[in-house]
Design an enzyme around this catalytic site. Sequence first.
Site, PDB file in Angstrom:
ATOM      1  N   CYS A 159     -12.488  21.627  14.817  1.00 21.81           N
ATOM      2  CA  CYS A 159     -13.756  20.899  14.809  1.00 21.81           C
ATOM      3  C   CYS A 159     -13.794  19.751  13.805  1.00 21.81           C
ATOM      4  CB  CYS A 159     -14.904  21.862  14.541  1.00 21.81           C
ATOM      5  SG  CYS A 159     -14.944  23.237  15.724  1.00 21.81           S
ATOM      6  N   HIS A 294     -21.881  18.393   9.020  1.00 24.23           N
ATOM      7  CA  HIS A 294     -21.223  19.167  10.071  1.00 24.23           C
ATOM      8  C   HIS A 294     -22.151  20.247  10.618  1.00 24.23           C
ATOM      9  CE1 HIS A 294     -18.086  21.428  12.200  1.00 24.23           C
ATOM     10  NE2 HIS A 294     -18.628  22.503  11.669  1.00 24.23           N
ATOM     11  N   GLU A 305     -21.797  24.544   3.378  1.00 20.03           N
ATOM     12  CA  GLU A 305     -21.849  23.086   3.348  1.00 20.03           C
ATOM     13  C   GLU A 305     -23.002  22.594   2.476  1.00 20.03           C
ATOM     14  OE1 GLU A 305     -21.491  19.232   6.276  1.00 20.03           O
ATOM     15  OE2 GLU A 305     -22.174  21.129   7.140  1.00 20.03           O
ATOM     16  N   LYS A 327     -26.222  18.405  15.535  1.00 22.59           N
ATOM     17  CA  LYS A 327     -25.701  19.432  16.448  1.00 22.59           C
ATOM     18  C   LYS A 327     -26.801  20.282  17.069  1.00 22.59           C
ATOM     19  CE  LYS A 327     -20.956  20.025  14.789  1.00 22.59           C
ATOM     20  NZ  LYS A 327     -20.907  19.171  13.589  1.00 22.59           N
ATOM     21  N   HIS A 332     -22.306  21.726  19.840  1.00 23.18           N
ATOM     22  CA  HIS A 332     -21.093  21.518  19.052  1.00 23.18           C
ATOM     23  C   HIS A 332     -19.970  21.071  19.978  1.00 23.18           C
ATOM     24  CE1 HIS A 332     -18.096  21.651  16.128  1.00 23.18           C
ATOM     25  NE2 HIS A 332     -18.220  22.875  15.654  1.00 23.18           N
ATOM     26  N   PHE A 391     -11.954  25.366  12.142  1.00 20.45           N
ATOM     27  CA  PHE A 391     -11.191  26.586  11.943  1.00 20.45           C
ATOM     28  C   PHE A 391      -9.838  26.247  11.329  1.00 20.45           C
ATOM     29  CE2 PHE A 391     -13.321  29.191  15.579  1.00 20.45           C
ATOM     30  CZ  PHE A 391     -14.467  29.292  14.820  1.00 20.45           C
TER      31      PHE A 391
END
Length: 416
Positions: A159, A294, A305, A327, A332, A391
């Site tokens: 991502c 994000h 975050e 998002k 996403h 990831f």
Amino acid sequence: MLPPPRLHQPLRRVVVTGLGCASPLGGTAAESWRRAQRGESAAARFDIDGASFVAARCGDLALDEKREKARVVALALRAAAEAVRDAGGLEAHAPARRGASIASGVGGLGDIVDAAHRVAEGKKLSPFFVPRALCNTAAGAVSLEHACAGPVQTSAAACAAGAQAVGDAFRLVQRGDCDVALCGGAEACVDEVALRGFARMGALSRDGAARPFDAARSGFVLGEGAAVLVLEDAASAARRGARAYAELRGYGLGGDAVHMSAPPPDGAGVLRAARAALGDANFEPDLIDHVNAHAAGTPAGDAAELAALEALLEGRRGDDALVASTKGATGHLLGAAGALEACFAVLALRDGLAPATAHLAAPLPTSARVTLVVEATRRDLRVALSTSSGFGGTNAALVFSHVSGDLGVEARVSVL
């Protein structure tokens, strides 16, 4: 004979001269941004073989899908075509001076699933299976369509891939490996395998809504789409009279090195990436007006975050930085997410508007100079940070600013 090494090569300034999007919010950058800034959600429920899922799909965009062209490629080509038109074409640059850096987290996953079924049923595979399934199939198709005979590459950093693709293209133009680059990401894996896989991990929203930075967040909503930016040497853009949306000033990376799919609670990897991007830009955190975060709506990811952004902006002078996540609206987009959010960060600077964060009803408490944006907020925005995480513990950050000064002047001198 190889050319001599370019020692002490001046680093060139890099501007954004074109934007293109094919997203769940719309088939153009303008439509996607219009709906994103209002916090309109593209998530919808649909059925696959009797099972019910929620996802953010691109809908009827009249994509040019053919036997030899995967959906991820069709999305990438649509976004790239708009970006090239928006930039006024690439004709000012010879093919050898054009680059392409298009990311994808999983590439043609649907083709791989379909091929597995065909093999199990004893059927022949399509001769186009391998090129359709490759992770770099979108980058290759974009380079073919727009005669990019310079550097062509793909990031597959989950991502964070879309942001990495933009950052990698920034380096190519900045260092003179090409004069213009099409960069971004594309993803098309809203299918039963991906949905069931993420659901099995517990990553998907339990109530069908992505709620970034909300106390009730429970996971993300899977999306699809593509976004492409045209990055160009600022001096050549000025010579041809191109409109520059913004200047890309910095790019940074940071690793978590703690877990394959969960961040450290303090968001240390995101913080390292953001600080590296700011250092690359030679900017202090005080200059950040807006962050397109994000934040996908996951319990651990959003909290980590936010902790990173609080640490980054601690002691900030002036108004709070406006932190938003789009998002909640787009879903996403995995490997395309960072590219779409980079486009939104650029448009936020252009319009002086931080977009709404969809489904943000109970914002997490913040302890530093951070304001979580619930509704679209107007302000004079001069510097924007866009963060992405994936990831494997990979994090990327991009810093954009208003264009200022003489674009014909070299920015810095490299000692590499």
